[in-house]
Design a protein around this motif. Structure first.
Motif, PDB file in Angstrom:
ATOM      1  N   LEU A  28       0.833  -1.205   0.000  1.00 34.85           N
ATOM      2  CA  LEU A  28       0.000   0.000   0.000  1.00 34.85           C
ATOM      3  C   LEU A  28       0.866   1.254   0.000  1.00 34.85           C
ATOM      4  O   LEU A  28       0.584   2.217  -0.715  1.00 34.85           O
ATOM      5  CB  LEU A  28      -0.913   0.021   1.237  1.00 34.85           C
ATOM      6  CG  LEU A  28      -2.147  -0.855   1.192  1.00 34.85           C
ATOM      7  CD1 LEU A  28      -2.847  -0.851   2.554  1.00 34.85           C
ATOM      8  CD2 LEU A  28      -3.099  -0.383   0.117  1.00 34.85           C
ATOM      9  N   LEU A  29       1.921   1.229   0.796  1.00 34.83           N
ATOM     10  CA  LEU A  29       2.835   2.366   0.861  1.00 34.83           C
ATOM     11  C   LEU A  29       3.528   2.586  -0.478  1.00 34.83           C
ATOM     12  O   LEU A  29       3.585   3.709  -0.991  1.00 34.83           O
ATOM     13  CB  LEU A  29       3.869   2.150   1.976  1.00 34.83           C
ATOM     14  CG  LEU A  29       5.001   3.156   2.074  1.00 34.83           C
ATOM     15  CD1 LEU A  29       4.467   4.568   2.231  1.00 34.83           C
ATOM     16  CD2 LEU A  29       5.922   2.794   3.219  1.00 34.83           C
ATOM     17  N   LEU A  30       4.055   1.522  -1.059  1.00 40.78           N
ATOM     18  CA  LEU A  30       4.731   1.650  -2.357  1.00 40.78           C
ATOM     19  C   LEU A  30       3.766   2.115  -3.445  1.00 40.78           C
ATOM     20  O   LEU A  30       4.148   2.899  -4.327  1.00 40.78           O
ATOM     21  CB  LEU A  30       5.395   0.329  -2.746  1.00 40.78           C
ATOM     22  CG  LEU A  30       6.698   0.016  -2.009  1.00 40.78           C
ATOM     23  CD1 LEU A  30       7.159  -1.398  -2.307  1.00 40.78           C
ATOM     24  CD2 LEU A  30       7.784   1.003  -2.388  1.00 40.78           C
ATOM     25  N   ALA A  31       2.521   1.665  -3.379  1.00 41.80           N
ATOM     26  CA  ALA A  31       1.526   2.093  -4.361  1.00 41.80           C
ATOM     27  C   ALA A  31       1.242   3.594  -4.224  1.00 41.80           C
ATOM     28  O   ALA A  31       1.118   4.305  -5.228  1.00 41.80           O
ATOM     29  CB  ALA A  31       0.238   1.295  -4.195  1.00 41.80           C
ATOM     30  N   ILE A  33       3.324   5.850  -3.054  1.00 41.68           N
ATOM     31  CA  ILE A  33       4.521   6.543  -3.538  1.00 41.68           C
ATOM     32  C   ILE A  33       4.519   6.569  -5.059  1.00 41.68           C
ATOM     33  O   ILE A  33       4.733   7.611  -5.686  1.00 41.68           O
ATOM     34  CB  ILE A  33       5.795   5.870  -2.990  1.00 41.68           C
ATOM     35  CG1 ILE A  33       5.905   6.076  -1.479  1.00 41.68           C
ATOM     36  CG2 ILE A  33       7.038   6.401  -3.696  1.00 41.68           C
ATOM     37  CD1 ILE A  33       6.965   5.227  -0.799  1.00 41.68           C
ATOM     38  N   LYS A  34       4.274   5.422  -5.676  1.00 42.93           N
ATOM     39  CA  LYS A  34       4.274   5.315  -7.136  1.00 42.93           C
ATOM     40  C   LYS A  34       3.177   6.199  -7.742  1.00 42.93           C
ATOM     41  O   LYS A  34       3.400   6.857  -8.757  1.00 42.93           O
ATOM     42  CB  LYS A  34       4.070   3.849  -7.549  1.00 42.93           C
ATOM     43  CG  LYS A  34       4.239   3.607  -9.009  1.00 42.93           C
ATOM     44  CD  LYS A  34       5.682   3.795  -9.404  1.00 42.93           C
ATOM     45  CE  LYS A  34       5.906   3.373 -10.821  1.00 42.93           C
ATOM     46  NZ  LYS A  34       7.237   3.719 -11.285  1.00 42.93           N
ATOM     47  N   GLN A  35       2.013   6.217  -7.123  1.00 49.01           N
ATOM     48  CA  GLN A  35       0.897   7.033  -7.623  1.00 49.01           C
ATOM     49  C   GLN A  35       1.286   8.512  -7.636  1.00 49.01           C
ATOM     50  O   GLN A  35       1.046   9.211  -8.611  1.00 49.01           O
ATOM     51  CB  GLN A  35      -0.342   6.825  -6.745  1.00 49.01           C
ATOM     52  CG  GLN A  35      -1.552   7.609  -7.211  1.00 49.01           C
ATOM     53  CD  GLN A  35      -2.077   7.114  -8.546  1.00 49.01           C
ATOM     54  OE1 GLN A  35      -2.221   5.914  -8.738  1.00 49.01           O
ATOM     55  NE2 GLN A  35      -2.363   8.015  -9.467  1.00 49.01           N
ATOM     56  N   ARG A  41       4.840  13.346 -12.080  1.00 48.57           N
ATOM     57  CA  ARG A  41       5.952  13.104 -13.015  1.00 48.57           C
ATOM     58  C   ARG A  41       7.302  13.483 -12.408  1.00 48.57           C
ATOM     59  O   ARG A  41       8.106  14.184 -13.027  1.00 48.57           O
ATOM     60  CB  ARG A  41       5.725  13.861 -14.324  1.00 48.57           C
ATOM     61  CG  ARG A  41       4.546  13.354 -15.106  1.00 48.57           C
ATOM     62  CD  ARG A  41       4.437  14.064 -16.441  1.00 48.57           C
ATOM     63  NE  ARG A  41       3.366  13.523 -17.230  1.00 48.57           N
ATOM     64  CZ  ARG A  41       2.146  14.049 -17.292  1.00 48.57           C
ATOM     65  NH1 ARG A  41       1.856  15.121 -16.604  1.00 48.57           N
ATOM     66  NH2 ARG A  41       1.224  13.488 -18.047  1.00 48.57           N
ATOM     67  N   ILE A  42       7.529  13.042 -11.191  1.00 49.04           N
ATOM     68  CA  ILE A  42       8.793  13.286 -10.497  1.00 49.04           C
ATOM     69  C   ILE A  42       9.229  12.022  -9.783  1.00 49.04           C
ATOM     70  O   ILE A  42       8.444  11.091  -9.612  1.00 49.04           O
ATOM     71  CB  ILE A  42       8.677  14.430  -9.450  1.00 49.04           C
ATOM     72  CG1 ILE A  42       7.581  14.111  -8.419  1.00 49.04           C
ATOM     73  CG2 ILE A  42       8.435  15.762 -10.125  1.00 49.04           C
ATOM     74  CD1 ILE A  42       7.553  15.016  -7.234  1.00 49.04           C
TER      75      ILE A  42
END
Length: 148
Positions: A28-31, A33-35, A41-42
């Motif tokens: 959930l955390l990685l998702a 961050i990725k979102q 776009r950074i």
């Protein structure tokens, strides 16, 4: 090692250890961050990742309050577990004395005289305390010092 790399490594170790609940919280955390990286776009740096984790922690605390009010303790327990996983990636919490010292220094630096100067004081202490203290509580402390 960057915070993002550490989170990714922890995800891999949770997979190997077959810790499904921990793995779910880390995913959930990685998702999140990725979102944010895709939306803006950074590439997020550690400070921005800490801010994302802080936001997730706040959401979990709100959910716990609502679940407990509705009598859904099993859902509140899941949120408590996710908080414990997320908390591991946050910097060490600031002590009350450290917070008070930073507020006092910021008040002197900004020349704050009353409640109308609260924004100046908050702007001065926020970079120092981001991710290390609940900013709502810091705001309450600043207001109390400026009023009294």
């Amino acid at each position: 090692m960057s915070l993002k790399a550490r989170i990714t490594e922890d995800m891999k170790s949770a997979m190997r250890a077959k810790e499904t609940a921990r793995l779910g919280a880390i995913r959930l955390l990685l998702a999140a961050i990725k979102q944010r990286e895709v939306d803006e776009r950074i590439e997020l740096d550690d400070a921005q990742i800490v801010a994302a984790i802080d936001k997730m922690l706040k959401q979990r605390r709100d959910s716990i309050a609502q679940f407990e009010a509705a009598g859904r303790q099993e859902l509140a327990d899941i949120e408590h577990f996710e908080i414990s996983v997320l908390q591991a990636y946050m910097p060490e919490a600031a002590s009350d004395e450290e917070i008070d010292a930073l507020i006092a220094k910021a008040m002197v630096d900004t020349g704050a005289a009353g409640v109308k100067d609260m924004g100046k004081v908050m702007a001065a202490v926020k970079p120092e305390l981001a991710g290390r203290a609940d900013m709502a509580q810091v705001s309450t402390r600043i207001k109390a010092r400026l009023v009294g």
